[in-house]
Design a protein around this motif. Structure first.
Motif, PDB file in Angstrom:
ATOM      1  N   VAL A 135      13.352   7.150   7.558  1.00 50.45           N
ATOM      2  CA  VAL A 135      12.672   5.917   7.985  1.00 50.45           C
ATOM      3  C   VAL A 135      13.307   4.676   7.361  1.00 50.45           C
ATOM      4  CG1 VAL A 135      10.476   7.123   8.308  1.00 50.45           C
ATOM      5  CG2 VAL A 135      10.980   6.049   6.092  1.00 50.45           C
ATOM      6  N   ASP A 136      14.322   4.865   6.543  1.00 49.52           N
ATOM      7  CA  ASP A 136      14.881   3.751   5.771  1.00 49.52           C
ATOM      8  C   ASP A 136      15.354   2.592   6.634  1.00 49.52           C
ATOM      9  OD1 ASP A 136      14.357   5.075   3.451  1.00 49.52           O
ATOM     10  OD2 ASP A 136      16.406   5.805   3.147  1.00 49.52           O
ATOM     11  N   ARG A 137      16.004   2.875   7.764  1.00 44.97           N
ATOM     12  CA  ARG A 137      16.619   1.804   8.570  1.00 44.97           C
ATOM     13  C   ARG A 137      15.603   0.969   9.350  1.00 44.97           C
ATOM     14  NH1 ARG A 137      17.422   3.082  14.092  1.00 44.97           N
ATOM     15  NH2 ARG A 137      16.877   5.224  14.661  1.00 44.97           N
ATOM     16  N   PHE A 138      14.335   1.401   9.364  1.00 44.51           N
ATOM     17  CA  PHE A 138      13.335   0.700  10.163  1.00 44.51           C
ATOM     18  C   PHE A 138      12.690  -0.476   9.436  1.00 44.51           C
ATOM     19  CE2 PHE A 138      13.717   4.738  12.281  1.00 44.51           C
ATOM     20  CZ  PHE A 138      13.647   4.399  13.612  1.00 44.51           C
ATOM     21  N   SER A 139      12.975  -0.631   8.170  1.00 44.39           N
ATOM     22  CA  SER A 139      12.344  -1.722   7.425  1.00 44.39           C
ATOM     23  C   SER A 139      13.209  -2.133   6.252  1.00 44.39           C
ATOM     24  CB  SER A 139      10.961  -1.278   6.930  1.00 44.39           C
ATOM     25  OG  SER A 139      10.365  -2.293   6.156  1.00 44.39           O
ATOM     26  N   ALA A 140      13.315  -3.456   6.049  1.00 39.11           N
ATOM     27  CA  ALA A 140      14.079  -3.966   4.915  1.00 39.11           C
ATOM     28  C   ALA A 140      13.235  -3.917   3.646  1.00 39.11           C
ATOM     29  CB  ALA A 140      14.525  -5.402   5.194  1.00 39.11           C
ATOM     30  N   SER A 141      11.919  -3.829   3.817  1.00 39.00           N
ATOM     31  CA  SER A 141      11.023  -3.753   2.663  1.00 39.00           C
ATOM     32  C   SER A 141      10.808  -2.286   2.292  1.00 39.00           C
ATOM     33  CB  SER A 141       9.680  -4.409   2.997  1.00 39.00           C
ATOM     34  OG  SER A 141       8.968  -3.623   3.928  1.00 39.00           O
ATOM     35  N   GLY A 142       9.898  -2.045   1.378  1.00 39.69           N
ATOM     36  CA  GLY A 142       9.629  -0.674   0.945  1.00 39.69           C
ATOM     37  C   GLY A 142       8.606   0.044   1.795  1.00 39.69           C
ATOM     38  N   GLU A 143       8.097  -0.626   2.848  1.00 42.86           N
ATOM     39  CA  GLU A 143       7.045  -0.036   3.666  1.00 42.86           C
ATOM     40  C   GLU A 143       7.465   0.129   5.120  1.00 42.86           C
ATOM     41  OE1 GLU A 143       2.947  -1.602   1.496  1.00 42.86           O
ATOM     42  OE2 GLU A 143       3.773  -2.732   3.180  1.00 42.86           O
ATOM     43  N   VAL A 144       6.871   1.117   5.775  1.00 41.32           N
ATOM     44  CA  VAL A 144       7.045   1.302   7.214  1.00 41.32           C
ATOM     45  C   VAL A 144       5.672   1.524   7.841  1.00 41.32           C
ATOM     46  CG1 VAL A 144       9.388   2.222   7.203  1.00 41.32           C
ATOM     47  CG2 VAL A 144       7.456   3.776   6.881  1.00 41.32           C
ATOM     48  N   THR A 145       5.565   1.178   9.117  1.00 44.70           N
ATOM     49  CA  THR A 145       4.340   1.442   9.871  1.00 44.70           C
ATOM     50  C   THR A 145       4.544   2.700  10.707  1.00 44.70           C
ATOM     51  OG1 THR A 145       3.818  -0.920  10.001  1.00 44.70           O
ATOM     52  CG2 THR A 145       2.720   0.522  11.580  1.00 44.70           C
ATOM     53  N   MET A 146       3.635   3.653  10.553  1.00 43.63           N
ATOM     54  CA  MET A 146       3.694   4.910  11.299  1.00 43.63           C
ATOM     55  C   MET A 146       2.573   4.872  12.341  1.00 43.63           C
ATOM     56  SD  MET A 146       6.135   6.523   9.516  1.00 43.63           S
ATOM     57  CE  MET A 146       6.011   8.313   9.496  1.00 43.63           C
TER      58      MET A 146
END
Length: 198
Positions: A135-146
């Motif tokens: 999921v790393d490439r989906f967000s520049a921050s430390g969080e992602v929305t699932m």
């Protein structure tokens, strides 16, 4: 999809959302576009759409991720997109022409759950419902929305951007970002995508 004339569904969604979901689930795969139900269009890259939505007739089944075969799938996006999705709303997927896509809405589904997670805390069970290795490439921050979704309906006739503009469903940026649309417009998109092929 059921026609908008079923006004009892509007009242049911307002009074008892759980019962509304049960009826829709019983008729699955079906999406009831009640007049008071939130609908948004989410742009998605061509390669991502091919895997997650199964909208390409040319993709090899042997090369697909496990999430491609599940009835409940997870759409991964940046942490800041958490407010763009609501449980029980309808999400339409717009295959972006900027990524070699068809520039059209190609599918729709029901949002079952929206969770914001730290990247390093994303569990194996969640990853099995996605079509990505990380999921790393989906967000520049430390969080992602699932965003978990089900009742996926692929449109036999993708609805192009010019038609979406005609229906007032392209927003101010021509669907470069997630866009909430009027339910009446959503009903017409279903009509075009499912029946007429325009």
């Amino acid at each position: 999809m059921l026609p908008s004339e079923f006004e009892d569904f509007d009242e049911l969604l307002e009074a008892d959302e759980q019962k509304f979901q049960s009826i829709e689930g019983f008729m699955s795969p079906t999406l009831i576009v009640a007049n008071n139900r939130r609908v948004s269009i989410q742009p998605i890259g061509r390669a991502y759409a091919d895997e997650l939505l199964g909208t390409s007739p040319q993709i090899s089944l042997l090369d697909q991720y496990e999430g491609a075969f599940r009835s409940k799938k997870i759409y991964v996006s940046s942490g800041r997109s958490k407010n763009l999705f609501k449980t029980n709303q309808i999400i339409m997927f717009y295959e972006s022409s900027r990524t070699g896509g068809r520039g059209a809405v190609v599918a729709a589904a029901r949002v079952d759950n929206v969770v914001v997670q730290r990247k390093n805390e994303t569990g194996r069970s969640d990853m099995k419902k996605t079509v990505v290795e990380s999921v790393d490439r989906f967000s520049a921050s430390g969080e992602v929305t699932m965003t978990s979704f089900s009742s996926l309906l692929r449109f036999p006739h993708p609805v192009s951007l010019d038609v979406l503009q005609e229906l007032g469903a392209a927003g101010t940026q021509n669907l470069q970002t997630a866009t909430v649309i009027a339910t009446a417009a959503a009903q017409k998109i279903f009509d075009r995508g499912w029946a007429s092929g325009r």
